[in-house]
Motif scaffolding. Structure first.
Motif, short mmCIF file in Angstrom:
data_model
loop_
_atom_site.label_atom_id
_atom_site.label_comp_id
_atom_site.label_asym_id
_atom_site.label_seq_id
_atom_site.Cartn_x
_atom_site.Cartn_y
_atom_site.Cartn_z
N LEU A 151 0.83 -1.20 0.00
CA LEU A 151 0.00 0.00 0.00
C LEU A 151 0.87 1.26 0.00
N VAL A 152 0.40 2.27 -0.69
CA VAL A 152 1.02 3.60 -0.62
C VAL A 152 -0.10 4.57 -0.26
N ILE A 153 0.06 5.23 0.86
CA ILE A 153 -1.04 6.06 1.37
C ILE A 153 -0.54 7.44 1.75
N GLY A 154 -1.28 8.45 1.36
CA GLY A 154 -1.05 9.81 1.85
C GLY A 154 -2.36 10.29 2.47
N LEU A 155 -2.29 10.89 3.65
CA LEU A 155 -3.53 11.31 4.31
C LEU A 155 -3.66 12.82 4.34
N GLU A 156 -4.87 13.27 4.12
CA GLU A 156 -5.18 14.70 4.27
C GLU A 156 -6.15 14.81 5.44
N ILE B 269 -3.83 19.25 7.05
CA ILE B 269 -2.51 18.67 7.26
C ILE B 269 -2.33 17.56 6.23
N VAL B 270 -1.36 17.73 5.34
CA VAL B 270 -1.20 16.78 4.23
C VAL B 270 0.13 16.04 4.38
N THR B 271 0.07 14.72 4.36
CA THR B 271 1.32 13.96 4.48
C THR B 271 1.92 13.69 3.10
N GLU B 272 3.18 13.32 3.10
CA GLU B 272 3.78 12.72 1.91
C GLU B 272 3.21 11.30 1.82
N PRO B 273 3.31 10.67 0.65
CA PRO B 273 2.77 9.29 0.54
C PRO B 273 3.68 8.28 1.22
N ASP B 274 3.86 8.43 2.52
CA ASP B 274 4.83 7.64 3.29
C ASP B 274 4.20 6.47 4.04
N ALA C 226 -8.31 9.75 2.56
CA ALA C 226 -7.17 8.86 2.39
C ALA C 226 -6.88 8.66 0.90
N ASN C 227 -5.66 9.01 0.48
CA ASN C 227 -5.23 8.77 -0.90
C ASN C 227 -4.52 7.43 -0.92
N ILE C 228 -5.03 6.54 -1.72
CA ILE C 228 -4.56 5.15 -1.65
C ILE C 228 -4.19 4.62 -3.02
N SER C 229 -2.98 4.07 -3.12
CA SER C 229 -2.61 3.36 -4.33
C SER C 229 -1.87 2.09 -3.92
N ILE C 230 -1.63 1.24 -4.88
CA ILE C 230 -0.85 0.03 -4.61
C ILE C 230 0.31 -0.04 -5.59
N ILE D 109 7.82 3.44 -7.70
CA ILE D 109 6.96 4.36 -8.43
C ILE D 109 5.68 4.65 -7.66
N LEU D 110 5.05 5.77 -8.01
CA LEU D 110 3.74 6.06 -7.44
C LEU D 110 2.70 5.78 -8.51
N ASN D 111 1.80 4.88 -8.24
CA ASN D 111 0.74 4.56 -9.20
C ASN D 111 -0.47 5.45 -8.98
N THR D 112 -1.41 5.30 -9.90
CA THR D 112 -2.63 6.11 -9.82
C THR D 112 -3.34 5.85 -8.48
N ARG D 113 -3.79 6.93 -7.87
CA ARG D 113 -4.40 6.79 -6.54
C ARG D 113 -5.89 7.07 -6.57
N VAL D 114 -6.52 6.57 -5.54
CA VAL D 114 -7.94 6.81 -5.33
C VAL D 114 -8.04 7.59 -4.04
P1 ADP Z 1 -4.23 16.99 -4.67
O1 ADP Z 1 -3.86 18.41 -4.55
O2 ADP Z 1 -4.79 16.62 -5.98
O3 ADP Z 1 -5.07 16.49 -3.56
P2 ADP Z 1 -1.59 16.22 -3.77
O4 ADP Z 1 -0.39 16.04 -4.60
O5 ADP Z 1 -1.62 17.41 -2.90
O6 ADP Z 1 -2.86 16.14 -4.67
O7 ADP Z 1 -1.69 14.93 -2.88
C1 ADP Z 1 -2.68 14.73 -1.96
C2 ADP Z 1 -2.32 13.56 -1.10
O8 ADP Z 1 -2.18 12.38 -1.88
C3 ADP Z 1 -1.02 13.69 -0.35
O9 ADP Z 1 -1.22 13.23 0.96
C4 ADP Z 1 -0.08 12.78 -1.09
O10 ADP Z 1 0.89 12.25 -0.21
C5 ADP Z 1 -0.99 11.70 -1.57
N1 ADP Z 1 -0.53 11.02 -2.76
C6 ADP Z 1 0.00 11.53 -3.89
N2 ADP Z 1 0.27 10.57 -4.79
C7 ADP Z 1 -0.11 9.39 -4.23
C8 ADP Z 1 -0.09 8.03 -4.66
N3 ADP Z 1 0.34 7.68 -5.87
N4 ADP Z 1 -0.56 7.10 -3.80
C9 ADP Z 1 -1.01 7.42 -2.61
N5 ADP Z 1 -1.06 8.67 -2.15
C10 ADP Z 1 -0.61 9.66 -2.94
#
Ligand code: ADP
Ligand code: MG
Length: 484
Positions: free
Chosen positions: A11-16, A159-164, A201-205, A212-217
């Motif tokens: 999983l690759v997740i970034g949270l807002e 508060i926006v995280t990196e996709p960590d 929750a931004n979620i990709s796999i 790489i970062l794949n398309t997220r939902v």
């Molecule tokens: P937007 O402005 O369209 O919401 P951002 O680049 O600001 O896009 O990213 C929003 C959130 O999505 C951030 O938390 C980021 O870490 C996360 N994110 C970006 N790319 C991915 C990805 N491929 N998979 C999971 N999360 C991602």
């Protein structure tokens, strides 16, 4: 075989996170933010963005944003500009949201925490200030959507995280830590259930090992931290199944249905850049000086990680105790007061995590509703340490009575209930000698190696003393006499 396909992916997740700031007034005007008022009663022409009205920035909201930025070890921006994010929606009466676009108040922060025994660091991409929209209710009226604009303009930090984030457990813990921080800082009540803290929750796999970062939902509508975790787990299964069947993940916004545990497509989001951001012409930039930052920092309470380090390093408490106590700000501050009143720190922690917490849990109370002040607990600890009572009598008999009669001192209660124990060695020694001489066969067995009989002897001495012999002294004297 079918299970195996999941282990190939990660999983690759970034949270807002949107945290509603608990300021008295709105982000850009003086309308009240008090919760629970009748719909559309806290709505001035400013909240509605009527022509001729001019916004101004809420100082308390800026201070709150600086606090959370500092708590996340971020860099605070000096020149903060505001921008209009344009979109048309019924609960956005101005037709745009005033937010920060290119100049978020904080960047480059991070949050460190433990997940399943391992340290995890999540980088914070940005924190910015903005305003909330109103609230649309679609299910109250059979024909119409009802709009309450009291919430329009209430301050938020995003508060926006990196996709960590790499697992649903990490997401769960991250959100728990963020909620703890906003509660410690008293800038937001941190309630996902009531919507004062919200998470997308931004979620990709991707295949394990790939970078790489794949398309997220983007998944929305989760009203608890647990549901964020569930949504991530459901989305992982859905995306892996889809990809394994030869499909592709499309960028879209999905909602989470807590009843079915599934995510549902809401709208596709192929082009995110349709907000036509432009600088807010009616607000001058907010300049944040170093002196201001120092001032805010000086007025921040101690945060969980500082307290944990103090409890462990200065007060010698186990990490476990320190962690559990700092889960709740009010409990931690109660405990801080208690530490000032006793020097038996471990006893203080045992009392707070033992009898006090159990009592609160059993009665559904918060520590702020607890009748006993730290001084009363300190007195009780001192009474035990003086040998006049012991922990089991104190926790089972004296403590419950103190809660019923908080005006009485523990000593007074112990006297009234005839619970004071005797640590007079001479008196106990006599009882010990009596007990031992009344059961010579047992004494022989003990001396022959049946050490478990000690419990019997202690019990007999207790009985003979009507429960008043100090168990510590009793044990010591029994040991002495049995050695001979
Ligand atoms: P937007 O402005 O369209 O919401 P951002 O680049 O600001 O896009 O990213 C929003 C959130 O999505 C951030 O938390 C980021 O870490 C996360 N994110 C970006 N790319 C991915 C990805 N491929 N998979 C999971 N999360 C991602
Ligand atoms: Mg987004």
């Amino acid at each position: 075989m079918s299970d195996d396909k999941y282990s190939k992916y990660e999983l690759v997740i970034g949270l807002e996170v949107h945290a509603q700031l608990s300021t008295k007034s709105k982000m850009y005007c003086g309308d009240s933010t008090e919760f629970g008022a009748s719909p559309n009663t806290q709505v001035s022409p400013l909240s509605l963005g009527h022509p001729g009205t001019l916004p101004r920035v809420n100082k308390a909201a800026v201070a709150a944003a600086v606090k959370i930025g500092l708590a996340m070890d971020g860099e605070i921006r000096e020149v903060n500009e505001f921008a209009r994010k344009n979109y048309f929606y019924a609960d956005l009466p101005k037709g745009y949201q005033i937010t920060q676009d290119k100049t978020p108040i904080c960047t480059n922060g991070f949050l460190k925490f433990e997940v399943n025994g391992e340290e995890k660091t999540v980088r914070i991409h940005r924190i910015h200030m903005e305003e909330d929209a109103g609230k649309s209710t679609h299910d109250l009226d059979p024909f119409f959507t009802l709009v309450d604009l009291n919430r329009a303009g209430v301050p938020l930090v995003e508060i926006v995280t990196e996709p960590d984030i790499r697992s649903s457990d990490e997401a769960y813990q991250y959100l728990t830590e963020v909620r703890k921080l906003v509660r410690f800082l008293e800038i937001c009540d941190g309630n996902l259930e009531e919507g004062s803290m919200r998470c997308d929750a931004n979620i990709s796999i991707r295949k394990v090992g790939e970078t790489i970062l794949n398309t997220r939902v983007e998944v929305k509508n989760m009203n608890s931290i647990r549901n964020v975790k569930r949504a991530i787990e459901a989305e992982f299964i859905r995306q892996v199944d889809l990809v394994e069947e030869g499909g592709v993940v499309v960028q879209e916004t999905r909602g989470f249905d807590a009843n079915t545990g599934k995510t549902l497509g809401q709208r596709s989001k192929e082009f995110a850049h349709d907000y036509r951001y432009f600088p807010e012409p009616d607000l001058p930039p907010v300049v944040i000086t170093d002196a201001y930052i120092q001032d805010v920092r000086a007025n921040m309470p101690k945060l969980p990680k500082q307290l944990i380090s103090e409890y462990v390093n200065h007060f010698g408490l186990p990490l476990y105790d320190a962690t559990v106590i700092t889960d709740d700000k009010d409990l931690a501050f109660y405990f801080n007061d208690l530490l000032k009143l006793t020097s038996n720190y471990k006893a203080a922690s045992n009392w707070v995590l033992g009898p006090v917490k159990s009592f609160l849990n059993e009665n559904g109370l918060e520590i702020s509703q607890f009748v006993l002040k730290p001084q009363a607990l300190a007195d009780l600890i001192a009474l035990i340490d003086s040998g006049k009572t012991n922990f089991s009598v104190a926790s089972q008999k004296i403590f419950p009575e103190m809660i019923v009669a908080p005006a009485k001192s523990p000593l007074q209660i112990a006297e009234e209930l005839n619970l004071l124990q005797n640590s007079d060695e001479g008196m106990i020694k006599e009882l010990v000698a009596q007990v031992l001489s009344s059961m010579p066969a047992k004494v022989e067995e003990y001396k022959a190696g049946k050490k478990g009989l000690m419990g019997l002897f202690v019990g007999e001495v207790m009985k003979a003393s009507k429960g008043k012999a100090d168990p510590k002294v009793t044990n010591k004297l029994l040991n002495e006499l049995l050695e001979n």
